[in-house]
Write an enzyme that holds these catalytic residues in place. Sequence first.
Site, mmCIF file in Angstrom:
data_model
loop_
_atom_site.group_PDB
_atom_site.id
_atom_site.type_symbol
_atom_site.label_atom_id
_atom_site.label_comp_id
_atom_site.label_asym_id
_atom_site.label_seq_id
_atom_site.Cartn_x
_atom_site.Cartn_y
_atom_site.Cartn_z
ATOM 1 N N GLY A 1 113.874 55.485 99.552
ATOM 2 C CA GLY A 1 114.138 56.410 98.371
ATOM 3 C C GLY A 1 113.798 56.989 96.871
ATOM 4 O O GLY A 1 112.281 56.197 96.383
ATOM 5 N N MET B 1 114.780 45.349 101.024
ATOM 6 C CA MET B 1 115.046 43.590 100.617
ATOM 7 C C MET B 1 116.263 43.381 100.111
ATOM 8 O O MET B 1 116.095 41.932 99.678
ATOM 9 C CB MET B 1 113.930 43.541 98.649
ATOM 10 C CG MET B 1 112.593 44.358 98.793
ATOM 11 S SD MET B 1 111.647 43.211 98.025
ATOM 12 C CE MET B 1 112.529 43.818 96.394
ATOM 13 N N GLN C 1 104.721 41.065 97.703
ATOM 14 C CA GLN C 1 104.883 42.527 96.394
ATOM 15 C C GLN C 1 105.029 41.740 94.686
ATOM 16 O O GLN C 1 105.342 42.986 94.454
ATOM 17 C CB GLN C 1 105.623 44.039 96.523
ATOM 18 C CG GLN C 1 107.126 43.410 96.551
ATOM 19 C CD GLN C 1 107.971 44.162 97.378
ATOM 20 O OE1 GLN C 1 107.447 44.645 98.393
ATOM 21 N NE2 GLN C 1 108.827 45.098 96.851
ATOM 22 N N GLN D 1 106.364 54.681 95.371
ATOM 23 C CA GLN D 1 106.228 53.656 96.340
ATOM 24 C C GLN D 1 105.764 55.017 97.841
ATOM 25 O O GLN D 1 105.355 54.894 98.723
ATOM 26 C CB GLN D 1 107.234 52.707 96.348
ATOM 27 C CG GLN D 1 107.578 52.150 97.809
ATOM 28 C CD GLN D 1 108.778 51.249 97.802
ATOM 29 O OE1 GLN D 1 108.380 50.397 97.495
ATOM 30 N NE2 GLN D 1 110.046 51.222 98.456
ATOM 31 N N ARG E 1 118.840 45.440 91.096
ATOM 32 C CA ARG E 1 117.982 44.626 90.121
ATOM 33 C C ARG E 1 119.348 44.903 88.302
ATOM 34 O O ARG E 1 119.374 43.846 87.644
ATOM 35 C CB ARG E 1 116.910 44.893 88.980
ATOM 36 C CG ARG E 1 115.915 44.216 90.066
ATOM 37 C CD ARG E 1 114.216 43.815 89.788
ATOM 38 N NE ARG E 1 113.237 43.633 89.898
ATOM 39 C CZ ARG E 1 112.478 43.883 91.078
ATOM 40 N NH1 ARG E 1 112.782 44.619 91.057
ATOM 41 N NH2 ARG E 1 111.515 43.092 91.882
ATOM 42 N N ASP F 1 111.946 54.813 93.960
ATOM 43 C CA ASP F 1 110.569 54.500 94.140
ATOM 44 C C ASP F 1 109.583 55.099 94.668
ATOM 45 O O ASP F 1 109.196 55.453 95.279
ATOM 46 C CB ASP F 1 110.865 52.780 95.456
ATOM 47 C CG ASP F 1 111.526 51.997 94.301
ATOM 48 O OD1 ASP F 1 110.734 51.426 93.768
ATOM 49 O OD2 ASP F 1 112.932 52.072 95.345
ATOM 50 N N GLU G 1 124.591 51.367 97.086
ATOM 51 C CA GLU G 1 124.739 52.647 97.847
ATOM 52 C C GLU G 1 123.345 53.399 98.473
ATOM 53 O O GLU G 1 123.841 54.269 99.067
ATOM 54 C CB GLU G 1 125.711 53.748 97.211
ATOM 55 C CG GLU G 1 127.308 53.510 97.386
ATOM 56 C CD GLU G 1 127.690 53.631 99.109
ATOM 57 O OE1 GLU G 1 127.199 54.482 99.195
ATOM 58 O OE2 GLU G 1 127.508 52.904 99.696
ATOM 59 N N GLY G 2 122.976 52.805 97.300
ATOM 60 C CA GLY G 2 121.902 53.571 97.320
ATOM 61 C C GLY G 2 120.691 53.192 98.337
ATOM 62 O O GLY G 2 121.036 54.102 98.929
ATOM 63 N N HIS G 3 120.935 51.720 98.554
ATOM 64 C CA HIS G 3 119.946 51.567 100.510
ATOM 65 C C HIS G 3 121.071 52.503 101.521
ATOM 66 O O HIS G 3 120.724 52.205 102.460
ATOM 67 C CB HIS G 3 120.278 50.340 100.383
ATOM 68 C CG HIS G 3 119.629 48.833 99.194
ATOM 69 N ND1 HIS G 3 120.745 47.974 98.379
ATOM 70 C CD2 HIS G 3 118.293 49.200 99.534
ATOM 71 C CE1 HIS G 3 119.386 48.123 97.787
ATOM 72 N NE2 HIS G 3 117.957 48.151 98.319
#
Length: 293
Positions: A159, A42, A73, A165, A199, A162, A47-49
Amino acid sequence: MNDQPSSEADPRPRVVSGIAELRAAVAAMRQRGETIGLVPTMGALHEGHLSLVRAAGGECDRTVVSVFVNPTQFGPQEDLDQYPRTLASDVDQLREAQADLVFAPQASSMYPPGFSTYVQPSAVAQLWEGQSRPDHFRGVATIVLKLFHLIPADAAYFGHKDYQQTRVIQRMVQDLDVPIAIKVCPTVREADGLAMSSRNRYLSPQQREQALGLWRSLSLAREQVSGGQREATQIERQMREVLSQHGIQRIDYAALVDPETLESVAEVRGPVLALLAAYVGQTRLIDNLRLDI
Ligand code: AMP
């Protein structure tokens, strides 16, 4: 538009917003016999993405990243309008991470007037996040399946952050015969342990301190298990206590669950996942940690 393999002169990543343009670019990759890794996001990248983008780049010839704040969502009281949209800096980061193609559609092309078909996800979607955010996973499963149709990748990267998910999507591809491998990559954390999240940028400096309570709560659960505690309710009680010590009072759940089914466990006998969702101020954060005996 140039769809030859990248050269130094190429303005990678190419950014497309239209569906026809996307399909043509992906078809050209396919025609050249290239494998494709897809990273759905989104945006408001961190860094996670980027770790997912690099994982895709390491395993596939081409990496396609979608950047789309998916309205279906979000619940009616949630942060859809506020959600950070930072496409220009996302593209800069994706260039650095060597993505090849960015798909950044308008909401009106993903959900044109008359759109009315949704994916009803599996039972695992009813638990935890499903209780707190009804219809969240319906929106996730719908957009992910649309992306899987638009971008027939070999593998898609998600990841562990989540975690629920990933279970919903794994079940969906299995049930609906989607020929895309689902890869789950480790959660990337700040130096102090806070899981990276788009977030996190909502947090004030004081809330940023409080947010560390999530990681401390998960770490305590891990310590308890390695110290021999086997009673889930005891561990969950202490997890809540740690959150409370950090000024986190509004807890959606703090639970030990079976990593396969996501059902609560009463006793730690094998692999278990500690799952958390809580509010720091108005910001809802989630995190999880695998606890192995
Ligand atoms: P989002 O943009 O929040 O929808 O996330 C897009 C993808 O990035 C999802 O597969 C997330 O699980 C993954 N992701 C988000 N935060 C992290 C993180 N801290 N570490 C690893 N993956 C992450």
